[in-house]
Design an enzyme around this catalytic site. Structure first.
Site, PDB file in Angstrom:
ATOM      1  N   LEU A  12      38.135  45.835  49.049  1.00  0.00           N
ATOM      2  CA  LEU A  12      39.317  45.386  48.292  1.00  0.00           C
ATOM      3  C   LEU A  12      39.007  44.096  47.546  1.00  0.00           C
ATOM      4  O   LEU A  12      38.241  43.254  48.019  1.00  0.00           O
ATOM      5  CB  LEU A  12      40.477  45.136  49.256  1.00  0.00           C
ATOM      6  CG  LEU A  12      41.029  46.353  50.001  1.00  0.00           C
ATOM      7  CD1 LEU A  12      42.050  45.898  51.041  1.00  0.00           C
ATOM      8  CD2 LEU A  12      41.647  47.339  49.023  1.00  0.00           C
TER       9      LEU A  12
ATOM     10  N   ARG B 181      42.657  49.108  55.498  1.00  0.00           N
ATOM     11  CA  ARG B 181      42.170  48.305  56.619  1.00  0.00           C
ATOM     12  C   ARG B 181      42.941  48.576  57.916  1.00  0.00           C
ATOM     13  O   ARG B 181      42.616  48.009  58.961  1.00  0.00           O
ATOM     14  CB  ARG B 181      42.253  46.799  56.269  1.00  0.00           C
ATOM     15  CG  ARG B 181      41.490  46.431  54.994  1.00  0.00           C
ATOM     16  CD  ARG B 181      41.106  44.970  54.959  1.00  0.00           C
ATOM     17  NE  ARG B 181      40.199  44.647  56.047  1.00  0.00           N
ATOM     18  CZ  ARG B 181      39.775  43.414  56.329  1.00  0.00           C
ATOM     19  NH1 ARG B 181      40.191  42.407  55.578  1.00  0.00           N
ATOM     20  NH2 ARG B 181      38.960  43.202  57.337  1.00  0.00           N
TER      21      ARG B 181
ATOM     22  N   HIS C  51      44.491  34.905  51.539  1.00  0.00           N
ATOM     23  CA  HIS C  51      44.798  34.479  52.898  1.00  0.00           C
ATOM     24  C   HIS C  51      44.984  32.965  52.956  1.00  0.00           C
ATOM     25  O   HIS C  51      44.400  32.242  52.139  1.00  0.00           O
ATOM     26  CB  HIS C  51      43.639  34.831  53.854  1.00  0.00           C
ATOM     27  CG  HIS C  51      43.526  36.278  54.194  1.00  0.00           C
ATOM     28  ND1 HIS C  51      42.333  36.959  54.173  1.00  0.00           N
ATOM     29  CD2 HIS C  51      44.459  37.182  54.595  1.00  0.00           C
ATOM     30  CE1 HIS C  51      42.533  38.216  54.542  1.00  0.00           C
ATOM     31  NE2 HIS C  51      43.804  38.376  54.790  1.00  0.00           N
TER      32      HIS C  51
ATOM     33  N   ILE D 125      34.341  40.293  46.714  1.00  0.00           N
ATOM     34  CA  ILE D 125      35.484  40.996  47.316  1.00  0.00           C
ATOM     35  C   ILE D 125      36.332  40.010  48.140  1.00  0.00           C
ATOM     36  O   ILE D 125      36.846  40.327  49.208  1.00  0.00           O
ATOM     37  CB  ILE D 125      35.043  42.234  48.140  1.00  0.00           C
ATOM     38  CG1 ILE D 125      33.871  41.921  49.080  1.00  0.00           C
ATOM     39  CG2 ILE D 125      34.679  43.375  47.206  1.00  0.00           C
ATOM     40  CD1 ILE D 125      33.507  43.081  50.006  1.00  0.00           C
TER      41      ILE D 125
ATOM     42  N   CYS E 176      35.451  34.807  57.459  1.00  0.00           N
ATOM     43  CA  CYS E 176      35.873  36.211  57.567  1.00  0.00           C
ATOM     44  C   CYS E 176      34.930  37.076  58.389  1.00  0.00           C
ATOM     45  O   CYS E 176      35.344  38.091  58.948  1.00  0.00           O
ATOM     46  CB  CYS E 176      35.969  36.838  56.181  1.00  0.00           C
ATOM     47  SG  CYS E 176      36.698  35.799  54.944  1.00  0.00           S
TER      48      CYS E 176
HETATM   49  C1  CIR Z   1      40.208  42.109  51.777  1.00  0.00           C
HETATM   50  O1  CIR Z   1      40.766  42.018  50.682  1.00  0.00           O
HETATM   51  O2  CIR Z   1      40.815  42.381  52.792  1.00  0.00           O
HETATM   52  C2  CIR Z   1      38.717  41.867  51.847  1.00  0.00           C
HETATM   53  N1  CIR Z   1      38.085  42.317  50.664  1.00  0.00           N
HETATM   54  C3  CIR Z   1      38.409  40.406  52.069  1.00  0.00           C
HETATM   55  C4  CIR Z   1      38.880  39.915  53.409  1.00  0.00           C
HETATM   56  C5  CIR Z   1      38.556  38.487  53.625  1.00  0.00           C
HETATM   57  N2  CIR Z   1      38.923  38.083  54.932  1.00  0.00           N
HETATM   58  C6  CIR Z   1      39.336  36.860  55.241  1.00  0.00           C
HETATM   59  O3  CIR Z   1      39.539  36.044  54.355  1.00  0.00           O
HETATM   60  N3  CIR Z   1      39.593  36.615  56.508  1.00  0.00           N
END
Ligand code: CIR
Length: 264
Positions: free
Chosen positions: A26, A93, A169, A250, A256
């Site tokens: 994503l 997810r 986030h 992404i 993360c």
């Molecule tokens: C998303 O959009 O969920 C992933 N591409 C990126 C998630 C990043 N996670 C985070 O900041 N904890």
């Protein structure tokens, strides 16, 4: 401060290998797909850095059906006293939490499931006194309020705050540098959420550097952010620059890619 009360001390972590499908992760803006081999190299560097910082790392296998499953921070929270399984509002997810659950049940005596709503771990910042929960497009009020109750069962105090608009986030825009100090974007600092804590603002143009990661005696910072590296170094932090160019495509950063806790 006792070791188990310092939210920057970790001796255990869980990571998950990237899947080839990570190319289809994503993203808010399309700046091109990340390259699998490049993500794998960034992930390997990250695991090595965790090990050098004194963390024992459990490495889970890739999950091709979940392109974003490398970002294990989002489906769960972990603490010395237990774990909380969360619920993503992103359809692609949604299955990651169930995939993580067996590992958490094998690892922690106490595993709590978020009873309602949606929360992703990227919206949750541990500070010395509280666990901040940022409302966002991924974390809704029902989930945040339920999480406050779950945190209470682990002896933690939750505090609901607001993630800036159009920011994925809460921790996209901040990270804990030490128990009293937060690295933050100017836009998040302006909201006043960190009143009472010390703040260091990332230089203009390096907003993505705000997702750094303090691990024991060092701070991981994206290698693409030289001004932030200089700023933190001049503030006395021991910085470990790590590559994040591919995962940055992404919308991901350094927090993360792991679940981290201090096992005592
Ligand atoms: C998303 O959009 O969920 C992933 N591409 C990126 C998630 C990043 N996670 C985070 O900041 N904890």
């Amino acid at each position: 401060m006792a070791n188990n009360q310092n939210p920057t001390r970790f001796n255990r972590a869980i990571v998950r290998c990237p899947a080839h499908s990570v190319a289809h992760g994503l993203r808010a803006d399309n700046v091109g797909n990340p390259d699998y081999q490049g993500v794998k190299a960034e992930h390997n560097a990250y695991i090595a850095a965790l090990g050098l910082a004194g963390v024992e790392v459990t490495i889970l296998p890739a999950l091709e059906e979940y392109p974003d499953s490398i970002f294990v921070e989002d489906p769960a929270l972990v603490f010395t006293k237990g774990s909380i399984i969360l619920r993503s509002s992103a359809p692609s997810r949604a299955g990651e939490a169930s995939a993580m659950a067996p590992t958490l049940r094998d690892t922690f005596d106490t595993v709590i499931e978020l009873p309602k709503g949606h929360v992703e771990g990227g919206d949750v910042l541990y500070t010395r006194d509280t666990v901040m929960i940022g409302l966002s497009a991924r974390t809704d009020r029902a989930g945040a309020e339920a999480l406050v109750q779950c945190l209470g069962q682990l002896g933690k105090k939750g505090r609901i705050v607001q993630t800036p608009p159009d920011v994925l986030h809460f921790k996209t825009d901040c990270s804990l540098l030490d128990p009293d100090t937060v690295l933050t974007t100017a836009r998040l600092a302006r909201s006043g959420v960190f009143d009472g804590l010390k703040t260091i603002r990332v230089p203009d143009g390096e907003e993505a550097a705000a997702n750094a990661l303090r691990v024991n005696d060092v701070v991981f910072v994206g290698a693409d952010f030289p001004k932030t590296i200089d700023l933190l170094t001049s503030n006395g932090y021991r910085v470990v620059p790590l590559p994040t160019t591919q995962i940055g495509k992404i919308d991901a950063g350094l927090s993360c890619m792991s679940l981290r806790w201090n096992q005592i």
